[in-house]
Every structure is written in C-alpha cells, then in structure tokens.
Design an enzyme around this catalytic site. Structure first.
Site, PDB file in Angstrom:
ATOM      1  N   GLY A   1      40.898  64.731  13.125  1.00  0.00           N
ATOM      2  CA  GLY A   1      41.603  63.649  13.800  1.00  0.00           C
ATOM      3  C   GLY A   1      41.519  63.801  15.309  1.00  0.00           C
ATOM      4  O   GLY A   1      40.517  64.261  15.853  1.00  0.00           O
ATOM      5  N   SER A   2      42.589  63.453  15.991  1.00  0.00           N
ATOM      6  CA  SER A   2      42.547  63.320  17.451  1.00  0.00           C
ATOM      7  C   SER A   2      42.299  64.621  18.200  1.00  0.00           C
ATOM      8  O   SER A   2      41.906  64.578  19.375  1.00  0.00           O
ATOM      9  CB  SER A   2      43.842  62.676  17.950  1.00  0.00           C
ATOM     10  OG  SER A   2      43.924  61.337  17.500  1.00  0.00           O
ATOM     11  N   THR A   3      42.529  65.776  17.584  1.00  0.00           N
ATOM     12  CA  THR A   3      42.170  67.016  18.282  1.00  0.00           C
ATOM     13  C   THR A   3      40.664  67.076  18.524  1.00  0.00           C
ATOM     14  O   THR A   3      40.205  67.727  19.466  1.00  0.00           O
ATOM     15  CB  THR A   3      42.626  68.255  17.485  1.00  0.00           C
ATOM     16  OG1 THR A   3      42.108  68.176  16.145  1.00  0.00           O
ATOM     17  CG2 THR A   3      44.141  68.351  17.440  1.00  0.00           C
TER      18      THR A   3
ATOM     19  N   LYS B   1      38.959  64.728  19.680  1.00  0.00           N
ATOM     20  CA  LYS B   1      38.664  63.999  20.917  1.00  0.00           C
ATOM     21  C   LYS B   1      38.432  64.956  22.080  1.00  0.00           C
ATOM     22  O   LYS B   1      37.680  64.649  23.017  1.00  0.00           O
ATOM     23  CB  LYS B   1      39.807  63.037  21.245  1.00  0.00           C
ATOM     24  CG  LYS B   1      39.956  61.906  20.240  1.00  0.00           C
ATOM     25  CD  LYS B   1      41.209  61.080  20.475  1.00  0.00           C
ATOM     26  CE  LYS B   1      41.343  59.992  19.410  1.00  0.00           C
ATOM     27  NZ  LYS B   1      42.605  59.260  19.502  1.00  0.00           N
TER      28      LYS B   1
END
Length: 583
Positions: free
Chosen positions: A307-309, A311
């Site tokens: 997920g967003s980690t 990014k």
C-alpha cells in the site's frame, strides 16, 4: 513225483558286519574330530569374535543441545539434564543376596527403597521389577538428584541414561523466532531448525560386554566416547523489546478484530533485528496447544501488498534520478485517467495542488502516479529490486518468502500505475521494513540479521559473517527522504505516531487484498534527525477500511517510545521538518 532238493540256507558273516559297523563309527569319529579341530583350532578366532559380538552392546550418550540467547545473554531456549532410569529384571533378584544381616532381599527389598524415589507405591514398584526382561525403562526424565539417589542404592540391574529436556523459559516470547522440537527431539522451525548444526552437538556412545543376565562383564570390552554438547547461539533480539512488541500487536489485533499482525524492529545502522513479533503465536513448551497454522513466522513468510508505504520507494527513485524535487508541483484530483486506466485516491476530495512533499503527506495515488511516470517501468523495477523486493532478505530463519515482484514487461494495463502506490506486488513485513530502513542509513540497505554469533567456551561471541550492504540511493536522496518522512508526521497531534520530545519520520499504508480485506501499516524511525531504530507495525485481515494512522500508528508510537527508552536513546530536542505541501 519227487520234490526238488533246496540248497541249504546261507549262514551270516558276523565278521563282515562288524567290520562295516566299525568303519562307520570310525568315519563318524573322524568327522567329529575334524569338526572339533576346525572349531577349536583353525576357526577358534572367528567363533570367539562372533561370541564377543553377541555379548557386546552399544548405547548412545545424547549430547545436550546448546542454548539460544538474546543479545544480552538472557536464555530463550535451553536443555536441562534429565535421566531415563532402566532396569534389568533378571539382576534385581541379586540385591543384598550376599548380606547375611539383611532381613529382606531381592525384589521386595529393592521395591521398598525405590518406591519413594520414583513416587510410586511399593506394590507398583515391585511389579515393575519382577520379570525376565533384560531391559525396560522404569521412569523417564527424572532429575539428576533423583537419579543420583537411585544409583546410590547400588541395586543390581538398575541404571540411567542421560537425556535432555528442552525448555523455553520465556514461554511465548520469541516463540515464532526460536521454533520448536518434535517428540523425537528433531528441530521443526525457527532458529532451532536453521541453526541446528551449531545447536545439536555430537552424541557419544558407550560399548561394553554383558553376561547371560545382562550384567556388565568387568574384564570385557568397555569403551566410551563422551558426548560433545552443542554450542550456544546468540540472537540480535532484545527479550524485553520482543515481549513488548508481542504484547502490543496482540492487543491491537484483538482491538480491531483483525486476523493477525506483526511488529518488526531493526537497528537502523546494522540491520540487526531487535524484535520480530507475530500474533497469533505459540508457546514452544506446549506446541500442541496451538493450531499448526500459527506455528510459523508470518513476518517473514506471509506476503501482502504494502500500500502507501510503497509510495516512499517511488518518490525516492524519482528524486534519486533527478526527475522530481520535493517542491515539484502536481495537480491531484480525486480520480485521474492514465492511458484509459482510471486511478483514484482512497477518499473523495476536491482537486488539490500538491508538491511532492504534499503528495506523500496526503498520500495521493493520483499524484504518486504522476511522479512515477517520470521514470520508465524498467528503472522503477530496478530500484525496487535494489530496495530488496522480489527476493529473500537473507535472514537466518527457515521458510522465508521472497515476495512477488513482476518484471516490468509484465506490468500490463493498470499494474503499471498501481505499482507506483504499493499495489500489484507483494512483500513480507521484514522485507518492506528493511527497504524503508535504507533511508535511515544514508541510502545503504543492510541485509537484516537475527544471529549475532556463537558463544565460545570463554564467554566471547564468534560473530556471524558481516551482512551484505547495497547502496540504493545517494546520501543526498536519503537525507531528502528523511525530511519528507519527517514532514509526513507533523507535530500538531493530527498524526497518531507522534512521540513527545522525539522527531519522528514515517509513513502510513493501507491496502486492500484480493478477498476484500485490508492490511494497515505504519513504518517509521526515530529520532528522525539521527535515526537509531526502524519499526514497522502491520495489522492483517481487517474486514473494513481502517487507515494505518488509526490501526497501526498508535501501536507504533507506544512501542517506539518504549524501545527508545529501553535502548537509552535520548531525545534530540529538534523539531520536526516542515515543508511546503501545496502550491
């Protein structure tokens, strides 16, 4: 008519029969004599060797398994000396036979003395001692003091073999790391399995001749090779941190009704694993009390989309390549089309005007894809590999997963864009924490390690081989990422990962799985201006969307604060970094 005259009957010849009988007897005597000469003369050595072989028996002397210790020498697994008491029933009857003053002898006398030591009734003990068996176990796993008291009675036919009982003093603490042994003493998981060569030692043996009743022949062969006990293996884990991590992740999983969770803590500079906690877990002292599915190590075996980690890895790659800066500007709507593929953020919002710092701060998917598109898929893939994704970390534990990272030629359709914000590839908890720790170590990824080394006889530790190090991004890029991650955890109380008096750097993550559940996470390090500890908190199998800021960040803050104090890392007193998030 005259009858024919019959010849007179022939008389026997006793002399001939006698000669034949004598000849047969002589032949038999010669055969027996020849056999006797063969047995006692020509083949005596072979027969003696055969007889000696039948009288000789060999028994194993098991080695004691080495201890498993934490980084400070706290025992996590150890082998305690125990004894299996055995009996030769034929010999017990000889007890006190030569003692004229004894009022009771043999089995009855032996049973009365043995019963209180074994914790049995005299009747049961006497029944065990009575019979014709040359070997049977009386009691297994008795303490050395009980064994000594039994042998001091000098009852013929009673002996004891040394064995080992494996115990885990801390129970469930680090159970997922240590592993366990099966009923036969064979390692099945964890360090018990991966470090078995060092831990197991080398069994000894004793060989001796025994008589018809099983007694040792004093003048016969007696040869003993002593057992060599195993070596002690020292881990990088800190028992107190491991205990705290397990306590915190268990409470978090139960609070949100999740399927499970993990906490990973690394030394930012050395890659040493300080805690590797999973829930549910098991107690190695009672493995059977836990379902088999919970006897592994999910933090290195289970995979999920970060997920967003993820990014952070996309932004770092672009900054390192010079295609963006923290101040680069993007128009980030709620939804955005890329070559016919619609990408949207986690929640509806008005169109935003964000910098690169703002894209991370707001965790914008549409903004992150725009950053990713400044690089080719091959370059992005090469960076992800350099960060350690799609390959095993090399941790000294069995059954580690390499995760899943498709090659760029397979990034068809949406995958090209979802990989930018941590979907379309899978990682383990340890793998992604190790990747993010690169920023805390000047851009160099250090292969994580959980074994410090082997303890020597003088108490010193023979260290393991130095972990592999890979420069992934430049020092300048790493410093920039620390600033961006610091900016992502503002000091105004809106981020649940705040720790009083410490500057914190981190990133939340939430990803949906194929079955519709969610994984929420937070990965960060502290102090942000001089990173010492990197921690990741992961909550798996959430039935509804719960952000990483809600499900994981508070747990991260509580554990990190405990870890900083436990490791005696003082607050730096420096405020967090504030960057321009909008333009």
């Amino acid at each position: 008519m005259m009858m024919p005259t019959l010849p007179p009957p022939r008389l026997g010849r006793p002399t001939s029969r006698h000669r034949l009988l004598v000849a047969a007897i002589m032949i038999a005597i010669l055969l027996l004599a020849g056999r006797l000469v063969w047995v006692q003369g020509l083949n005596a050595e072979g027969l003696a060797a055969q007889a000696q072989k039948e009288r000789t028996t060999t028994r194993t002397i098991p080695a004691l398994r080495g201890d498993v210790l934490d980084r400070d020498g706290t025992v996590l697994a150890t082998s305690v000396e125990r004894y299996d008491v055995f009996v030769n029933q034929r010999q017990v009857a000889e007890y006190l036979e030569g003692d004229s003053s004894a009022t009771e002898k043999g089995v009855p006398a032996a049973a009365k003395l043995l019963a209180p030591l074994l914790g049995w009734t005299v009747e049961d003990t006497q029944a065990k001692l009575t019979g014709d068996r040359q070997f049977m176990f009386l009691s297994k796993g008795v303490d050395p003091t009980v064994r000594d008291a039994i042998l001091d009675l000098r009852i013929p036919g009673i002996g004891a073999d040394r064995v080992a009982d494996r115990i885990y003093p801390s129970g469930q603490v680090a159970g997922n790391v240590i592993g366990f042994l099966n009923g036969a003493g064979e390692p099945q998981a964890g360090i018990e399995l991966s470090a078995n060569e060092e831990l197991q030692g080398r069994d000894g043996k004793t060989t001796y001749e025994r008589g018809a009743n099983g007694q040792i022949i004093p003048t016969g062969i007696q040869d003993t090779t002593e057992a060599v006990d195993g070596q002690d293996v020292v881990l990088t884990l800190d028992r107190d941190l491991q205990w705290k991590a397990q306590e915190q992740i268990a409470a978090t999983v139960q609070q949100y009704g999740a399927d499970g969770g993990s906490i990973v803590a690394l030394n930012a500079k050395t890659g040493e694993v300080l805690a590797l906690a999973d829930y549910p877990t098991f107690d190695p002292n009672d493995v059977g009390a836990t379902d088999a599915e919970h006897r592994g190590n999910p933090s290195i075996q289970s995979i999920f989309d970060p997920g967003s980690t993820g990014k952070l890895l996309t932004v770092a790659s672009a900054i390192d390549q010079g295609t963006v800066t923290p101040a680069s500007q993007y128009t980030a709507p709620y939804t955005m089309d890329f070559r016919g593929h619609r990408i949207k953020d986690s929640h509806p919002h008005d169109t935003k005007h964000l910098t690169t710092a703002g894209v991370l701060h707001d965790s914008s998917n549409t903004g992150t894809v725009q950053i990713a598109e400044t690089l080719t898929p091959q370059v992005r893939y090469d960076y992800l590999r350099a960060f350690g994704l799609g390959q095993k970390t090399g941790i000294e534990l069995p059954a580690e997963s390499a995760g899943l990272l498709p090659k760029p030629e397979d990034w068809n359709g949406r995958t090209r864009y979802t990989t930018a914000f941590g979907q379309g590839y899978s990682v383990t908890a340890l793998q992604v924490v190790s990747a993010i720790s690169t920023f805390a170590n000047d851009g160099v990824r250090v292969e994580p390690t959980i074994v410090r080394g082997v303890r020597q006889d003088d108490g010193s530790i023979r260290p393991s081989a130095a972990p592999e190090q890979t420069r992934v991004v430049s020092s300048q890029t790493a410093a920039t990422m620390v600033q961006l991650m610091d900016n992502d955890v503002p000091d105004d109380g809106t981020q649940n990962a705040n720790i009083p008096q410490y500057a914190v750097a981190g990133k939340t993550g939430t990803a949906q799985t194929a079955d519709g559940q969610y994984t929420s996470s937070f990965i960060g390090f502290a102090p942000a201006d001089d990173p010492e500890i990197v921690v990741g908190v992961f909550v798996y199998g959430l039935d509804t969307f719960i952000s990483g800021n809600t499900a994981a960040s508070p747990t991260w803050a509580r554990f990190m604060e405990f870890a900083l104090q436990n490791q005696r890392i003082a607050p730096t007193g420096k405020p967090g970094v504030e960057l321009e998030n909008e333009w």
